[in-house]
Design a protein around this motif. Structure first.
Motif, PDB file in Angstrom:
ATOM      1  N   LYS A  51       2.167   0.685 -11.104  1.00 17.13           N
ATOM      2  CA  LYS A  51       1.903   1.274 -12.414  1.00 17.13           C
ATOM      3  C   LYS A  51       2.878   0.816 -13.488  1.00 17.13           C
ATOM      4  O   LYS A  51       2.543   0.818 -14.661  1.00 17.13           O
ATOM      5  CB  LYS A  51       1.937   2.802 -12.302  1.00 17.13           C
ATOM      6  CG  LYS A  51       0.894   3.392 -11.381  1.00 17.13           C
ATOM      7  CD  LYS A  51      -0.504   3.294 -11.966  1.00 17.13           C
ATOM      8  CE  LYS A  51      -0.737   4.357 -13.009  1.00 17.13           C
ATOM      9  NZ  LYS A  51      -2.130   4.364 -13.508  1.00 17.13           N
ATOM     10  N   ASP A  52       4.100   0.456 -13.090  1.00 18.58           N
ATOM     11  CA  ASP A  52       5.133   0.127 -14.069  1.00 18.58           C
ATOM     12  C   ASP A  52       5.790  -1.202 -13.703  1.00 18.58           C
ATOM     13  O   ASP A  52       6.594  -1.259 -12.767  1.00 18.58           O
ATOM     14  CB  ASP A  52       6.182   1.241 -14.117  1.00 18.58           C
ATOM     15  CG  ASP A  52       7.249   1.002 -15.172  1.00 18.58           C
ATOM     16  OD1 ASP A  52       7.209  -0.045 -15.851  1.00 18.58           O
ATOM     17  OD2 ASP A  52       8.145   1.868 -15.316  1.00 18.58           O
ATOM     18  N   HIS A  80      -3.764   4.932  -7.570  1.00 20.90           N
ATOM     19  CA  HIS A  80      -3.452   4.481  -8.924  1.00 20.90           C
ATOM     20  C   HIS A  80      -4.160   5.271 -10.013  1.00 20.90           C
ATOM     21  O   HIS A  80      -3.641   5.420 -11.117  1.00 20.90           O
ATOM     22  CB  HIS A  80      -3.783   2.986  -9.064  1.00 20.90           C
ATOM     23  CG  HIS A  80      -5.253   2.681  -8.949  1.00 20.90           C
ATOM     24  ND1 HIS A  80      -6.047   2.432 -10.037  1.00 20.90           N
ATOM     25  CD2 HIS A  80      -6.059   2.610  -7.863  1.00 20.90           C
ATOM     26  CE1 HIS A  80      -7.283   2.202  -9.631  1.00 20.90           C
ATOM     27  NE2 HIS A  80      -7.314   2.298  -8.325  1.00 20.90           N
ATOM     28  N   ASP A  81      -5.346   5.809  -9.773  1.00 20.90           N
ATOM     29  CA  ASP A  81      -6.067   6.525 -10.822  1.00 20.90           C
ATOM     30  C   ASP A  81      -6.310   7.988 -10.456  1.00 20.90           C
ATOM     31  O   ASP A  81      -7.296   8.579 -10.862  1.00 20.90           O
ATOM     32  CB  ASP A  81      -7.398   5.828 -11.125  1.00 20.90           C
ATOM     33  CG  ASP A  81      -8.318   5.752  -9.905  1.00 20.90           C
ATOM     34  OD1 ASP A  81      -7.858   6.073  -8.788  1.00 20.90           O
ATOM     35  OD2 ASP A  81      -9.489   5.376 -10.072  1.00 20.90           O
ATOM     36  N   LYS A  92       5.495  11.513 -10.405  1.00 25.04           N
ATOM     37  CA  LYS A  92       5.040  10.119 -10.325  1.00 25.04           C
ATOM     38  C   LYS A  92       5.107   9.576  -8.904  1.00 25.04           C
ATOM     39  O   LYS A  92       4.237   8.816  -8.473  1.00 25.04           O
ATOM     40  CB  LYS A  92       5.878   9.231 -11.242  1.00 25.04           C
ATOM     41  CG  LYS A  92       5.629   9.431 -12.725  1.00 25.04           C
ATOM     42  CD  LYS A  92       6.482   8.459 -13.535  1.00 25.04           C
ATOM     43  CE  LYS A  92       6.243   8.626 -15.023  1.00 25.04           C
ATOM     44  NZ  LYS A  92       7.096   7.685 -15.818  1.00 25.04           N
TER      45      LYS A  92
END
Length: 569
Positions: free
Chosen positions: A71-72, A218-219, A212
């Motif tokens: 995600k990052d 992921h979604d 997190k």
């Protein structure tokens, strides 16, 4: 009270640790599961482990490194590992696609916390325990499919400094490096003592101020699907499955399935509906222990009729009465079945023995009773299956779509990237027509670093080479996507975008093949120039990601209930 230093931190690694830097065309290896190709979804066993240990006085934290890295782009996994303070680290190696990432994460744990024990668990860790324990970054391996209680005993022994000789299912190293393999004696006869306790996970997230790191896919905040477990073990022998009856009996000491009491299954579903209106996936065919088991669960749910979309598995076609009972219990229900091939002889070679007319009757009755969506999964890379047979399967998909309408959703994907260790296809490859390229854990770890999934693929068959499996996968996906676009199953823009990705993936595969003979460092430099494209064509290749999802009704979360629960605790 907020805990900063847990007794156990469970770490979930990406498939390939440095996937953000390596040029790899992962291919359509995860298109029909919720995860991306880095397999960021951690095992559902994390939640039952955390619940059992917390209930027995141990503090547990879950850190999904794979998701954080996905995600990052700026997230520094090593820096986070260095900051973690934990008495023990636990790392899953459940399925082999994590053979690289899990060992790299373990090495980082040892680099920054050399005195902290590192424990591995999962099917693949269990299968390869004697090889795995010899990696210097691995201290202990817990084997089997029921490690909650052995892990509790192990944490107790480590904290008290007592002997590990009597911890069941444990493979470990003494101070001098001698490997000790304790007997694999602990299995559970039922699942009543354990649960996949989602409220407990919410509580863990609040404890460590780290939502997190607890997110499973992921979604998930857009599509917070949950799972309810009904069984450990399987009564079927699908030849490609590492969780089959054959594999469990021969390598994990499970002689019979362990089931969860019908009242507890029903309560799990009713508990989840208090916090979310998202889909609930019930893992395992409810009829596996017998029709009475399914009827008991459904009768308990009938007075409540939870509004969540519920997804049910069929291992074999069910009788009409089952669908009637499901419709009486759930206002919104969906089904999925995996016949693997339209060819009944190929299907039988995989270990499944029902006929097409039996499956189609089940589909017809389910739809009549109100089934919202019926997914039918086919596979490429099976015994006796040729490229022509795969294309005939797409013809059969067209028949299903024409006959039963838009609620029937056929899907196809390759058996990739690996044959499961412990499966019949892995253990009796020659007999079943498979040729294996990977044998050891290290073989699989190295294969994950190949520049494309064609070279990661750990097998070929007498009927299809690796090249043919890859080419046929893309050709079948093109045809099925066009069928769905032509018939309106998917909108024209989605169909066009999916076709574009498939064609681009095929082109990229050819470019990779052309670069492999180049000398280093030119080869790596040229592959790196393709990395952005590789990443783009490795997700939602054979189908759009929305095709495997079920609709989310009303609000995704019941925020007031979540807050009441958290503050009450």
């Amino acid at each position: 009270m907020l805990y900063r230093h847990p007794d156990l931190t469970l770490l979930h690694a990406p498939s390939v640790y440095d996937f953000r830097e390596r040029p790899i065309l992962f291919g359509p290896i995860s298109d029909l599961v919720p995860s991306t190709p880095i397999f960021e979804m951690y095992p559902v066993g994390f939640s039952s482990i955390a619940e059992h240990l917390e209930r027995n006085g141990f503090r547990v934290r879950i850190v999904n490194l794979a998701l954080r890295m996905l995600k990052d782009p700026r997230f520094d996994a090593e820096a986070m590992i260095a900051r973690l303070k934990s008495k023990v680290f636990g790392i899953d190696l459940h399925w082999l696609p994590h053979a690289h990432g899990s060992l790299e994460v373990a090495a980082l744990c040892k680099k920054h916390h050399p005195g902290t024990p590192v424990i591995f668990g999962g099917y693949s860790a269990s299968y390869y325990h004697e090889e795995l324990i010899r990696y210097p970054q691995v201290d202990l391996v817990l084997r089997g499919d029921s490690t909650e209680e052995p892990l509790r005993q192990l944490l107790g022994a480590l904290s008290q400094g007592t002997s590990l000789d009597n911890i069941p299912n444990l493979t470990w190293k003494k101070d001098g490096g001698q490997v000790v393999v304790n007997p694999l004696t602990h299995t559970v006869a039922d699942l009543n003592e354990y649960s996949n306790n989602y409220p407990n996970l919410f509580r863990v997230a609040v404890k460590y101020f780290d939502v997190k790191s607890l997110v499973p896919i992921h979604d998930w905040f857009k599509y917070p699907i949950t799972a309810v477990m009904t069984t450990r073990g399987c009564s079927h022998d699908c030849v490609f499955c590492g969780g089959s009856r054959f594999a469990l009996q021969n390598f994990y000491s499970r002689r019979a399935c362990a089931y969860r009491d019908p009242a507890k299954v029903a309560q799990d579903i009713l508990t989840i509906r208090r916090y979310t209106r998202a889909p609930i996936f019930v893992v395992g065919d409810l009829r596996q222990p017998g029709e009475g088991y399914a009827e008991a669960i459904l009768s308990l749910l009938r007075p409540h009729r939870p509004k969540n979309p519920v997804v049910l598995e069929l291992f074999t076609p069910a009788p009409d009465s089952f669908f009637e009972n499901v419709a009486a219990a759930f206002p919104h229900f969906n089904f999925e079945i995996s016949p693997e091939s339209h060819d009944e002889k190929v299907r039988q070679a995989t270990g499944k023995f029902y006929r097409n007319d039996e499956m189609e009757r089940a589909i017809r009755v389910a739809l009549k009773q109100g089934c919202g969506k019926f997914d039918v999964f086919f596979m490429i890379g099976l015994p006796g299956q040729t490229p022509a047979s795969v294309m005939a399967t797409i013809d059969y998909c067209a028949h299903l779509m024409k006959t039963y309408g838009r609620q029937v959703n056929p899907l196809i994907s390759p058996l990739a990237p690996f044959l499961d260790p412990g499966s019949l296809a892995f253990e009796k490859a020659d007999l079943l027509g498979y040729r294996r390229f990977c044998h050891s854990l290290e073989d699989h770890r190295q294969a994950l670093l190949a520049p494309s999934w064609k070279y990661t693929l750990s097998y070929e068959t007498q009927w299809m080479s690796r090249e043919e499996i890859v080419a046929t996968t893309y050709q079948a996906a093109l045809r099925l996507n066009r069928l769905k676009g032509d018939r309106g199953w998917i909108d024209p823009e989605t169909a066009a975008q999916t076709e574009k990705r498939i064609l681009r993936a095929m082109e990229t595969m050819e470019q990779i093949d052309a670069l492999l003979p180049l000398p280093e460092p030119e080869r790596t430099a040229r592959l790196m120039a393709l990395k952005k494209t590789m990443d783009q064509v490795s997700r939602s290749t054979v189908c759009d990601s929305r095709e495997i999802k079920w609709p989310v009704r009303t609000f995704r979360f019941n925020i007031p209930n979540l807050l009441r629960f958290l503050f009450a605790r």
